[in-house]
Design an enzyme around this catalytic site. Structure first.
Site, PDB file in Angstrom:
ATOM      1  N   LYS A 140      49.654 108.611 -54.356  1.00 48.44           N
ATOM      2  CA  LYS A 140      49.143 107.686 -55.378  1.00 48.44           C
ATOM      3  C   LYS A 140      47.968 108.329 -56.109  1.00 48.44           C
ATOM      4  CE  LYS A 140      50.634 103.548 -52.887  1.00 48.44           C
ATOM      5  NZ  LYS A 140      50.304 102.533 -51.863  1.00 48.44           N
ATOM      6  N   GLN A 143      45.703  99.820 -48.640  1.00 49.86           N
ATOM      7  CA  GLN A 143      46.942 100.361 -48.066  1.00 49.86           C
ATOM      8  C   GLN A 143      47.279  99.625 -46.764  1.00 49.86           C
ATOM      9  OE1 GLN A 143      48.921 102.870 -49.460  1.00 49.86           O
ATOM     10  NE2 GLN A 143      50.340 102.389 -47.815  1.00 49.86           N
ATOM     11  N   ASP A 183      48.379  95.089 -56.517  1.00 50.48           N
ATOM     12  CA  ASP A 183      49.618  94.929 -55.746  1.00 50.48           C
ATOM     13  C   ASP A 183      50.276  93.563 -55.979  1.00 50.48           C
ATOM     14  OD1 ASP A 183      50.432  97.206 -54.393  1.00 50.48           O
ATOM     15  OD2 ASP A 183      49.016  96.928 -52.750  1.00 50.48           O
TER      16      ASP A 183
END
Lengths: 287, 287
Positions: free
Chosen positions: A52, A96, A119
């Site tokens: 990422k 994460q 997200d």
């Protein structure tokens, strides 16, 4: 033979558009800021986070990876998130997953400001998605990436039978909401579903997120179906494969995503693109 | 012949339990407070609001009906809602829909504090429902009332095929989430769905919220299905009927709700019961 939907090529195409949008923001003096919080040293998570970060930096995003110790308390983690919530140079915050045992993932999700929730897992954003009020609403990246395939390959969803196998917060539930909002008739199947094969055989659009290598075979698929494989599994030789038995299903489907180079690359691309979108929203608000 | 699920009897049973809970709160010096906001003079809305108020008062809830002029601006309405958000004697706020044109319903839904959102339409509460994190979360009253039927009549949902016809924020979407959380395999059908009858004929659990009198006939129903009728329609004689052709479907289903005296009475009962639950939550928080 199905048309193979090329996630790598589509990701590159979207990345190019994203780079242009980043340039336009730069002209206004804005650099999109993404914070990725990594707790502990899970090797898989470290790889994901590194990928990422690399992609974000390559495109010109200000990307910060914040490494936190495995032993951090939930309270301390939430305090750090709140500091980023307040930081105007940060447009997007991602924690994460998975998190260590002492930390409740739901509490963490709730701590991220809905306006920085790249997200799209905050209940407020999920709720807006559910009722199709998605103006200035971040949406989970994997489902959103899948919608980009439908757009690219001009797959009409209106009135189509869609079956989503899997009901996770990350994929299944937001995906089902997106499909319903696109006027598909959506069924969510999961571990308690009886006669799964009968159900998948009726699907015009079949999206599979089970986590079992090659679970879906040709006999589980309707001729001409569009098949999206969210799986990232290892076969007995340790090779990366999907939840769909690509070799046999490819012969029966009209469109199919491969693994690798299908859904996977689209997720990071969507994450970056959504970070830029969130910077644009914040510039509109302040501009 | 199907067992008729008696909404009036079940509502009375739940009201009795609610009355006991109100008594226990009274022992702690707490009176559950419900504000119903009615904008304008829509005759149907006036009747609904009067029924809600009557039932609430009868059970010992402090119920306020706030009548506001048809011409009120969105800003003024939201200001009034915010005052009730701050008022510690008010545990539950409901804005009767529909609202006049100048007011955006979504903005109003967003203005009600999630902790006082007795209708469960705030995106934050809908999102928590979607991901099955419903601790201290108000849930839409009609779907919740339907879940009470399943509980009362011991209808097992796990692994069952459920079809929800209708995708409104008020019924279809929260209902589908509740059914998925109860491990049913859920399909949401709607106006764009092709071959609706084929779909409903496969449903073990069929919930209908279409708004068309007697739309669902016996041939649309699987033998032995559980049929829930959310419709409140008028037939050609002006008589109140449901979306399901009760007379013919009753012979084929295993359970069925009638109209009237089915889902209708359960909605108000759930509203009152949820108001009391919200007062209990607030007493736990302060106690």
């Amino acid at each position: 033979m199905a048309t193979i939907m090329d996630g790598k090529a589509l990701a590159a195409e979207i990345d190019m558009r994203t780079a242009n949008r980043i340039q336009r923001l730069a002209d206004q003096g804005i650099t999109p800021g993404l914070v990725v919080i990594l707790v502990g040293k899970d090797p898989a998570s470290q790889i994901y986070v590194r990928n990422k970060e690399r992609r974000a930096k390559k495109l010109g995003i200000h990307s910060i990876v914040r490494n936190l110790p495995e032993t951090i308390s939930e309270k301390e983690l939430i305090k750090i998130i709140q500091e980023y919530n307040e930081d105007p140079t940060v447009h997007a915050i991602l924690v994460q997953l998975p998190l260590p045992e002492q930390i409740n993932e739901f509490h963490v999700t709730m701590a991220i400001s809905p306006t920085k929730d790249v997200d799209g897992f905050n209940p407020f954003n999920l709720g807006k998605l559910l009722i199709n009020k998605t103006d200035q609403t971040p949406i989970a990246c994997t489902p959103q990436g899948i919608m980009s395939f439908f757009k690219k390959y001009q797959i009409n969803l209106d009135g189509k039978k869609a079956v989503m196998v899997g009901r996770s917060t990350i994929v299944g539930k937001p995906m089902a909401a997106l499909l319903t909002n696109a006027n598909a008739t959506v069924t969510i199947a999961h571990s308690h579903t009886h006669h799964l094969s009968e159900l998948t055989r009726e699907a015009d659009i079949l999206i599979v997120a089970i986590g079992v290598a090659h679970y879906i075979k040709a006999e589980d698929v309707k001729p001409g179906a569009v098949v999206i494989d969210v799986g990232m599994d290892r076969d007995s030789n340790g090779k990366l494969v999907g939840d769909v038995d690509f070799e046999s299903v490819e012969k029966k489907a009209s469109y199919i995503t491969p693994v690798p180079k299908g859904v996977g690359p689209m997720t990071i691309t969507t994450l970056i693109s959504q970070t830029v979108t969130m910077a644009e929203w914040s510039s509109e608000k302040n501009g």
